[in-house]
Design an enzyme around this catalytic site. Structure first.
Site, PDB file in Angstrom:
ATOM      1  N   GLY A 214       9.798  11.042   4.677  1.00 30.53           N
ATOM      2  CA  GLY A 214       9.319  12.395   4.662  1.00 30.53           C
ATOM      3  C   GLY A 214       7.716  12.310   4.279  1.00 30.53           C
ATOM      4  N   CYS A 341       1.232   0.021  -0.265  1.00 30.00           N
ATOM      5  CA  CYS A 341       2.235  -0.753  -1.325  1.00 30.00           C
ATOM      6  C   CYS A 341       1.669  -2.094  -1.672  1.00 30.00           C
ATOM      7  CB  CYS A 341       3.472  -1.068  -0.380  1.00 30.00           C
ATOM      8  SG  CYS A 341       3.958   0.443   0.108  1.00 30.00           S
TER       9      CYS A 341
END
Length: 391
Positions: A214, A341
């Site tokens: 999302g 990340c």
């Protein structure tokens, strides 16, 4: 929250890491918070639970429509984000395929996958699978011929991303999936970076599973989905409840899910009209930056490649990414060196080095990323700032 006072205007050009929530998603959360079903468990039998369940299934239908014209809502599994979706697909489908046919004991992936795939390969090996990783071309593409060379009847699953989160290069997913299926292997694609940034229908891609998140499309962090084509075997990774048809235990976060669906609906409605505009803006930025003899695309002839419209990937000779990022930040421009990340790592990008880029060049890489909400004048101001900075 502490106010930011370091720059008069902070221009976020790091949308590939995470995007601001769209107004539609914010309104969906506000409406949920003000509704009687706020906090109700959609798995409860009482009235509020049944109302919450209807909202949950409505969101599932909305998201199914963004994946393809014939996707059934039952083929959408809600997760806590893209990383969970990837892990569920990678380990769950591999184990499901092996349970159906004990000969299926190998998984094929690529060297340019996100860490959400690569960091879970040791778990596959611990579970008794062997793993083959394919090397990309210098252009960042996994060639179908290299996959064919690695395929055999022992392959349970092939997992190769739809589009790379650092270079923006789109993979030939349809052909890769077709070749995997030719030996009876299943095919999963990490579409977390490509979902609602390029048009596709899962039926045309031919995949058995697809991951999405999302927060990459203007929804909230902590929301994700796994598309799982009907009859695709899957062994759940979490247990303790019968939610999501027994495929993913845990009470669904309905507040985040309805916001994810609202953001996806909005992004989906804009996709056809915005795709070509954003392709033009990124092409113009590549050309503008090429005015410097020290700035180069990380992918040769990138403008001739199948690519994401909102990612511009470059490297700067004689500079390290960290220095560039901090100097640009002081000027009010927020960019990254690659995957958020692994942004704390001082090593060169594993994606760029796998593509054969020289390590010193890879250490000077920058990723500029945006979506339909970008302002053309911000891209022009960024280009001017970077060109002035590097000389």
């Amino acid at each position: 929250m502490e106010r930011l006072t370091t720059a008069p205007h902070l221009c976020n050009l790091d949308y590939a890491a995470s995007t601001p929530m769209r107004p539609e998603a914010i309104r969906a959360q506000q409406e949920y918070d003000a509704s009687p079903i706020a906090g109700a468990n959609p798995n409860s039998l009482h009235t509020l639970g049944r109302e919450a369940a209807r909202e949950l299934e409505g969101a599932r239908k909305t998201l199914a429509r963004t994946l393809g014209s014939h996707v059934r809502p039952s083929e959408v599994i809600f997760t806590g984000g893209g990383t969970e979706s990837d892990q569920l697909a990678l380990l769950g489908i591999a184990e499901g395929a092996r349970a159906r046919d004990r000969r299926r004991s190998r998984v094929i992936t690529s060297e340019i996958e996100h860490d959400a795939i690569l960091d879970n390969l040791p778990l596959l090996r611990e579970a008794g699978f062997s793993v083959t990783t394919l090397k990309p071309t210098r252009e960042g593409v996994i060639e179908p011929s290299s996959l064919s060379d690695a395929l055999d009847r022992d392959v349970a699953l092939v997992s190769i991303m739809l589009a790379n989160n650092e270079t923006g290069v789109v993979q030939p997913t349809g052909e890769l999936a077709r070749r995997a299926h030719s030996v009876g292997a299943l095919y999963h694609t990490d579409a977390i970076q490509g979902y609602l940034h390029i048009p596709f229908d899962v039926a045309d891609l031919g995949v058995d599973a697809l991951s999405a998140a999302g927060h990459k499309v203007g929804g909230p962090v902590g929301s994700g989905l796994l598309y799982l084509k009907g009859r695709t075997p899957l062994r759940p990774r979490t247990f303790g409840g019968g939610q999501e048809a027994g495929r993913r235990a845990g009470t669904q976060d309905l507040r985040s899910i309805v916001a994810f669906a609202a953001a996806a609906r909005a992004a989906h409605s804009l996709l056809s009209s915005e795709h070509s505009r954003l392709m033009g803006l990124s092409a113009s930025l590549y050309r503008r930056l090429a005015a410097s003899r020290r700035i180069h695309p990380t992918v040769p002839d990138i403008l001739d490649r199948d690519r994401l419209p909102g990612i511009v990937s470059i490297f700067v000779e004689g500079w390290e990414s960290e220095s560039l990022i901090l100097k640009l930040d002081s000027l009010g421009f927020e960019v990254s060196a690659g995957s958020a990340c692994s942004s704390g790592s001082t090593a060169a990008s594993h994606v760029l080095t796998a593509m054969g880029m020289d390590g010193s060049d890879a250490l000077g890489s920058l990723r500029i990323s945006f979506d339909d909400r970008v302002r053309e004048e911000d891209l022009e101001a960024f280009a001017t700032a970077l060109l002035d900075l590097v000389g």
